[in-house]
Design an enzyme around this catalytic site. Structure first.
Site, mmCIF file in Angstrom:
data_model
loop_
_atom_site.group_PDB
_atom_site.id
_atom_site.type_symbol
_atom_site.label_atom_id
_atom_site.label_comp_id
_atom_site.label_asym_id
_atom_site.label_seq_id
_atom_site.Cartn_x
_atom_site.Cartn_y
_atom_site.Cartn_z
ATOM 1 N N GLU A 1 0.830 -1.210 0.000
ATOM 2 C CA GLU A 1 0.000 0.000 0.000
ATOM 3 C C GLU A 1 0.866 1.263 0.000
ATOM 4 O O GLU A 1 1.256 1.748 1.064
ATOM 5 C CB GLU A 1 -0.939 0.011 1.226
ATOM 6 C CG GLU A 1 -1.842 1.232 1.241
ATOM 7 C CD GLU A 1 -2.787 1.301 2.429
ATOM 8 O OE1 GLU A 1 -2.648 0.500 3.365
ATOM 9 O OE2 GLU A 1 -3.663 2.173 2.417
ATOM 10 N N LYS B 1 -2.403 -2.199 -3.139
ATOM 11 C CA LYS B 1 -3.487 -1.376 -2.590
ATOM 12 C C LYS B 1 -3.192 0.080 -2.920
ATOM 13 O O LYS B 1 -2.526 0.785 -2.166
ATOM 14 C CB LYS B 1 -3.573 -1.597 -1.064
ATOM 15 C CG LYS B 1 -4.644 -0.761 -0.382
ATOM 16 C CD LYS B 1 -5.017 -1.327 0.975
ATOM 17 C CE LYS B 1 -5.940 -0.397 1.724
ATOM 18 N NZ LYS B 1 -6.556 -1.009 2.900
HETATM 19 P P1 13P Z 1 -9.310 3.860 4.198
HETATM 20 O O1 13P Z 1 -10.136 3.116 3.191
HETATM 21 O O2 13P Z 1 -10.105 4.474 5.314
HETATM 22 O O3 13P Z 1 -8.338 4.794 3.541
HETATM 23 O O4 13P Z 1 -8.439 2.767 4.946
HETATM 24 C C1 13P Z 1 -7.805 1.836 4.194
HETATM 25 C C2 13P Z 1 -6.546 1.468 4.850
HETATM 26 O O5 13P Z 1 -6.347 0.320 5.188
HETATM 27 C C3 13P Z 1 -5.533 2.508 5.040
HETATM 28 O O6 13P Z 1 -4.305 1.902 5.364
#
Ligand code: 13P
Length: 343
Positions: A177, A219
């Site tokens: 991510e 992600k």
């Molecule tokens: P959000 O969808 O609230 O951005 O959270 C996703 C997430 O796991 C952030 O690390």
């Protein structure tokens, strides 16, 4: 490392329009969310809250995996069942957030580097024993006229790849991510430029560290205008720019992308995902969701910390997950918002 298991797990997480619930807020972050509703944050209230989501009847039809955090994976439900087992009983894969958060980056006053690599191999072994089959590590990239620095992009990309290599070594699918933040007044074009540079650096680092692309998920953020930007891009512009960037920088060997919601309200997060999936042109990966706030906010409001509201909290969650599942298949229509959840 069992390559087939990694690939099977990664594919299962994005099959049939299913997506992931990110329920991995740290204790301070969840406490902040509770504070906004004047809900007391204790180990018990946090467990009750999480259990409301995990035990929602039929939720396994829309949700393939849940990202837990350290406190929750060690907790037992009100029925004395380990939380990971509560998920498995619903046909949902347990996952775990393994980074230790974004800390100030030395040499830069406004940027962050995500920490947590020391001792990670041992923690992954323990989490595997507790049932985790996938993990998450979040890097954050701040955007302004001058930021991010090249250094910030590279050290975060490198840490993401080191984390991913350790996960795969332990038969855990890494969710990678690299979040380009929506905060700020930047344009959608600036978001596209920065996300392109970040994904380029991330995939170079993943390649250098021999990551098995078939056994990972990305992600990403959507390509979107900064929250304070005066000109907000349309749904169609977001979908087109997001696909343009992903096509340029994400190899088709990666089974899927699970977008973060990043502060978008729940309707925007659903609408954008649907538009992305409805767009013409090649989409060689599954495009689904791993939302935190966009999946939880309505349920949190409905529950409001009261046991008598658990059912309506579950209904709110079921409804949102159903809409996001439809969006991941490109079949969402606004009229779905008027349906009531039958659970
Ligand atoms: P959000 O969808 O609230 O951005 O959270 C996703 C997430 O796991 C952030 O690390």
């Amino acid at each position: 490392m069992k390559l087939i298991n990694l690939a099977d797990t990664a594919q299962a997480l994005v099959s049939n329009g299913k997506g992931i619930l990110a329920a991995d807020e740290t204790v301070p972050t969840l406490t902040k969310r509770f504070d906004a509703h004047k809900i007391e944050s204790t180990p018990d209230s946090r467990r009750t809250y999480r259990e409301m989501f995990f035990t929602t009847p039929g939720i396994g039809e829309f949700i393939s995996g849940v990202i837990l955090q350290d406190e929750t994976i060690h907790q037992k439900s009100s029925q004395r069942v380990a939380m990971a087992d509560v998920l498995s009983q619903q046909g949902i894969l347990p996952g775990i957030k393994v980074d230790n958060g974004a800390k100030p980056l030395a040499g830069s006053s406004e940027e962050k580097i995500t920490e947590g690599l020391d001792g990670l191999r041992e923690r992954l072994k323990e989490y595997y024993k507790l049932g985790a089959r996938f993990a998450k590590w979040r890097a954050v990239i701040t955007v302004s006229d001058l930021l991010p620095s090249i250094n910030c992009i590279h050290v975060n990309a490198n840490a993401l790849a080191r984390y991913a290599a350790l996960c795969q070594e332990q038969d855990i699918v890494p969710i990678i991510e690299p979040e380009v933040l929506m905060d700020g007044s930047h344009t959608i074009e600036r978001c596209e430029e920065i996300t392109s540079a970040v994904l380029h650096a991330v995939f170079n680092a993943l390649f250098d560290q021999k990551i098995y692309f078939e056994g990972m998920l990305l992600k990403p953020n959507m390509i979107i205008s900064g929250k304070e930007c005066l000109k907000q891009a349309s749904i169609e512009e977001v979908a087109a720019a997001t696909l343009r960037v992903l096509r340029r920088f994400v190899p088709p060997a990666v089974p899927g992308m699970v977008f973060l919601s990043g502060g978008q309200d729940h309707l925007s997060a659903t609408g954008h995902l649907n538009a992305i999936n409805q767009s013409e042109g090649p989409k060689p990966w599954k495009l689904s969701f791993s939302y935190g706030r966009a999946l939880q906010d309505e349920a949190l409001k409905a529950w409001n910390g009261k046991d008598e509201n658990l059912k309506i909290g579950q209904q709110a969650f079921f409804h949102r997950a159903k809409c996001d599942n439809a969006a991941a298949l490109g079949r969402y229509v606004k009229a779905m918002e008027n349906e009531s959840a039958k659970i």
